[in-house]
Enzyme design. Structure first.
Site, PDB file in Angstrom:
ATOM      1  N   GLU A  69     -98.336  14.059  34.017  1.00 31.39           N
ATOM      2  CA  GLU A  69     -98.029  16.142  33.168  1.00 31.39           C
ATOM      3  C   GLU A  69     -97.189  16.218  32.859  1.00 31.39           C
ATOM      4  OE1 GLU A  69     -99.218  15.725  35.808  1.00 31.39           O
ATOM      5  OE2 GLU A  69     -99.365  17.526  37.134  1.00 31.39           O
ATOM      6  N   CYS A  82    -100.657  13.686  42.660  1.00 31.85           N
ATOM      7  CA  CYS A  82    -100.237  14.632  43.635  1.00 31.85           C
ATOM      8  C   CYS A  82    -101.148  14.471  44.665  1.00 31.85           C
ATOM      9  CB  CYS A  82     -99.868  15.975  42.937  1.00 31.85           C
ATOM     10  SG  CYS A  82     -98.465  16.660  44.150  1.00 31.85           S
ATOM     11  N   HIS A 119     -96.029  13.940  39.634  1.00 35.00           N
ATOM     12  CA  HIS A 119     -96.529  14.688  37.779  1.00 35.00           C
ATOM     13  C   HIS A 119     -96.035  13.989  36.464  1.00 35.00           C
ATOM     14  CE1 HIS A 119     -98.050  17.721  40.804  1.00 35.00           C
ATOM     15  NE2 HIS A 119     -97.318  17.936  41.384  1.00 35.00           N
TER      16      HIS A 119
END
Lengths: 261, 202, 386
Positions: free
Chosen positions: B186, B80, B184
């Site tokens: 994650e 990001c 993202h």
């Protein structure tokens, strides 16, 4: 293709999950952490958790619980409740929350939104607008502190102003339709959507997946949030976490689901 | 061992949890010494460009990162804003970026996205240019995006994968040992976990 | 009062026909090395176990009684759904094949796995039933479970089990349902679990003693039951009957799972008791490592006796840990965090000196006497869910 976001919204009251009807009558639905974990395993698009006591009682967010919930989420988490300062926002982002939601703080101090956006970026600053229709003229009005405080503000104008002040997402919540499972307030949504050019998420009233489907067909880019729908099942309001499987959700993103240009 | 560069911004916990569950050794680096010994690095990031660059520059990790990535050639994954920082600079701010990839960071243009809202927020399909490296073995990848600015590399050869918002933009980039994802991983369920595993196995 | 000693000092021995061994306190072996569970089954259980045509007859007779009793009422019977294979299959059979109209409930103790929730949903949806749930207040449940850990006794699963029993009987009373369907079955559960490990979940004297010493949260909403009210009053004066339908049919668990998958999209659990994260941790890790007791021996021995598994298969499976060590590690940390303690604290409870039911106040004698009486007048045995 960007998909409509389908978002379970969980309310925390006295440390436990509850569901309300028109912001009242909280029914206990269980342990927040287990619910978050189950939603994570169901691979929900994103999750919203709101502490409905914090602002009203002047309490700050329960950071330990928030950190635990964030650790269980392999999807974005938005947290709201008791947020008043930039430092709190920064800390929560640091705990693993993607977006932080404010309601009464946004009404009290719109400069706060800009200051938060400067630090954590606009995309992480969410304003929740709770709307209640009141008075003899049945005028929709922004309310705060879990519906106990009437601001006299018009939702459409307020949406515009928080957007200008730095909000990166607006959650439009109908108090009147909360917990009723009788459909979203489509008229209010239409009026707000017209003036808002940040992502809009709507909450309050979703009764079935059809309501979400209808919303996605009208607005290709939107967030459809729901509380009761994803937590209750059947006429005895059994507490059973549910969420549409990926196959059902994917249909919403297909071009044929869109209205003709 | 995956080293997470902790300069005060970004979802370190989420990355750490994922690698923990995958049983892949992971450490959180707060000192230049740790960066200097890192075998592979993740540079997370959230927030505004200038704020992130300021934090990175003040963290003491900047020089060690430049050294390890540009001279040491260890794989690095910017996520990001972490990816955006790898450009020369951004429309969002005034500070210069790391310059690890020849690119600029631009704001999504209203003329391109029409009346689609900004920031670009939600799950979007990602189209890898090739099936190797980060996207190896991942079927029909889709990831969660949350950004208002996008990464525009000078050379299209650096684009590892695209996504579409009005028009195609770089969802992921790769140049030698430098990788970046705008989305993202994650927070993108199994697709993200698989990508992060792939990065650890590069 | 006999002094209880655990574990009894004796040389290791394992049954030559089953896989029960000396980790089972009270086990005895005959001259051929065959354990008493084997004989107990053949002498006391098998003769009264009717599958085949006679079983079918009894089943149909029971169904008729239930239907007659339920005429004109919303529900004719009552059953709890955990999401597990046995209760799921029982629901399927009794509704689809026999047309019963059960009040189906689920007790949410805060430990549901996603798979359990999803399995319950597919069953309810496809059968067109309405579900009731009882959500136990998590703060109270958490504290109750923590108190059990602090007490050092084996039966730390009591908070979940007890709530289930209490809720079950409360529903029976509230909706005036006389017939309770129970998924307990001889097929996989005929070997009895030792009382020293799985003590009575309804000994309120014991529960109150443990809560009194180690509890910190007032139990305002937790559903407590009384064995006297439930087993005695409701059962023998209120006319409530518990019926285990799976004992009247040729219940083969693996076939049942296949049927459920095929008809409902029900997904099997990686291992037994994976419906509840806590239970799988309790049976798969806590009991074996702290008390040396592996519940799988009971399950596999039952299946050997009922022809669903060979002794060799059982022995092979017992070689492997009950579930993946990596998952155990994650569960350990998860459970500690959820209970509200650190992993180190949980380790301390794991290592503390062993305690048993006799270390706390109890009315074990009353239960023993009651069990004896009931076995004489009603032919019941302790086993299954309760």
């Amino acid at each position: 293709m960007l998909r409509p976001r389908i978002i379970p919204c969980l309310l925390i009251h006295n440390g436990g999950l509850v569901k309300t009807v028109q912001f009242g009558d909280p029914k206990y639905v269980g342990d927040p952490l287990n619910a978050v974990r189950i939603f994570n395993e169901k691979e929900v698009d994103e999750l919203m958790v709101v502490d409905i006591d914090a602002s009203r009682h002047g309490r700050s967010p329960n950071e330990q619980l928030i950190a635990q919930m964030a650790a269980e989420c392999r999807m974005p988490l938005c947290y709201g409740g008791g947020i008043k300062s930039v430092e709190q926002v920064e800390r929560l982002i640091g705990l693993g929350v993607e977006k932080v939601a404010m309601s009464s703080a946004a009404v009290a101090d719109s400069g706060l939104l800009g200051r938060c956006a400067e630090r954590v970026g606009r995309q992480s600053v969410v304003v929740v607008i709770d709307v209640k229709t009141s008075g003899l003229l049945r005028k929709p009005e922004v309310v705060t502190l879990n519906g106990t405080n009437r601001t006299g503000l018009d939702p459409v104008k307020f949406a515009q102003s928080v957007q200008e002040a730095g909000a990166g997402e607006i959650v439009l919540n109908s108090v009147d339709r909360d917990g009723k499972m009788a459909g979203y307030d489509l008229e209010l949504i239409e009026r707000v959507k017209k003036v808002v050019h940040v992502p809009l998420t709507v909450l309050g009233g979703a009764g079935s997946f059809d309501d979400i489907r209808a919303l996605a067909q009208r607005y290709p880019v939107i967030g459809a949030a729901a509380g009761s729908l994803f937590v209750f099942k059947g006429k005895y309001r059994a507490v059973l976490i549910n969420y549409p499987p990926r196959s059902e959700r994917d249909v919403l993103a297909r071009p044929s689901a869109r209205p003709a240009a | 061992m995956v080293t997470l560069a902790d300069y005060g911004l970004g979802n370190i916990q989420a990355f750490a949890h994922i690698y923990d569950r995958l049983n892949i050794p992971v450490e959180v680096a707060t000192t230049p010494g740790q960066i200097a010994k890192a075998e592979r690095i993740i540079l997370p990031g959230v927030g505004a460009f200038d704020w992130a660059m300021r934090r990175l520059n003040a963290s003491g990790l900047r020089e060690a990162l430049d050294e390890r990535v540009l001279k040491g050639g260890v794989p690095v994954l910017g996520v990001c804003v972490g990816m955006q920082m790898m450009a020369r600079g951004s429309d969002e701010g005034a500070l210069p970026g790391l310059g690890w990839i020849d690119a600029e960071v631009r704001k999504f243009d209203a003329s391109v996205i029409g009346d689609s809202p900004l920031p670009h927020m939600g799950w979007n399909d990602v189209h890898p240019a090739s099936s190797g490296t980060l996207f190896r073995g991942i079927e029909a990848p889709r990831y969660y995006f949350l950004h208002t600015y996008y990464f525009a590399p000078d050379s299209s050869a650096d684009v590892l994968a695209t996504a579409n918002y009005g028009s195609d933009f770089a969802a992921a980039v790769a140049r030698d040992n430098v990788f970046g994802t705008q989305f993202h991983p994650e927070k993108s369920h199994q697709w993200g976990i698989d990508l992060l595993r792939n990065f650890a196995e590069l | 009062m006999t002094k209880h000693v655990y574990p009894e000092r004796r040389p290791y021995q394992i049954c030559t026909k089953l896989v029960m061994d000396t980790s089972d306190p009270g086990i005895t072996f005959d001259a051929d090395g065959v354990c008493h569970h084997y004989h107990d089954f053949h002498q006391n259980v098998k003769p009264h176990w009717h599958v085949g045509p006679e079983g079918r007859q009894r089943l149909e007779a029971m169904v008729d009684l239930i239907k007659k009793d339920g005429k004109g009422r919303d529900f004719d019977c009552l059953m709890g759904l955990s999401g597990g294979a046995d209760s799921s299959f029982m629901l399927h059979m009794m509704v689809k094949e026999f047309g019963l109209r059960p009040l189906v409930f689920h007790v949410d103790g805060g430990w549901n796995s996603e798979l359990a929730v999803s399995n319950i949903q597919v069953l309810i949806d496809k059968l067109g039933l309405d579900l009731f749930t009882e959500v136990i207040n998590w703060e109270e449940m958490r504290d109750f479970q923590l108190a059990m850990f602090k007490s050092g006794v084996p039966h730390i699963d009591i908070p979940q089990d007890h709530a289930f029993i209490a809720v079950l009987y409360e529903f029976a009373k509230k909706y005036k349902v006389k017939y309770i369907l129970n998924g307990g079955n001889i097929s996989t559960e005929c070997v009895r679990r030792p009382l020293d490990i799985i003590y009575w979940g309804t000994d309120m004297r014991q529960i109150n003693d443990i809560l009194g010493r180690f509890g910190t949260v007032p139990m305002k909403t937790y559903p407590f039951s009384s064995i006297f009210y439930h087993k005695l009053y409701l059962r023998y004066f209120g006319g409530v009957k518990v019926f285990k339908p799976l004992n009247y049919m040729n219940y083969v668990q693996s076939e049942a799972k296949d049927t459920l998958e095929r008809e409902y999209g029900w997904k099997p659990y990686p291992q037994k008791h994976f419906e509840s994260r806590f239970t799988r941790f309790f049976e798969g890790y806590w009991l074996p490592t702290r008390f040396g007791y592996d519940m799988r021996r009971v399950e596999f021995s039952s299946m050997i006796l009922t022809g669903q598994m060979t002794r060799d298969e059982a022995l092979a499976r017992l070689e492997q840990p009950a579930y993946d060590p990596e998952l155990i590690r994650q569960d350990f940390d998860y459970i500690a965090a959820k209970i509200g303690i650190t992993s180190d604290q949980l380790r301390e409870y794991h290592e503390m000196p062993l305690k048993f039911w006799w270390d706390y106040k109890n009315i074990r004698n009353v239960f023993e006497a009651g069990e004896w009486v009931l076995s004489r007048i009603a032919g019941t045995r302790r086993g299954g869910a309760f």
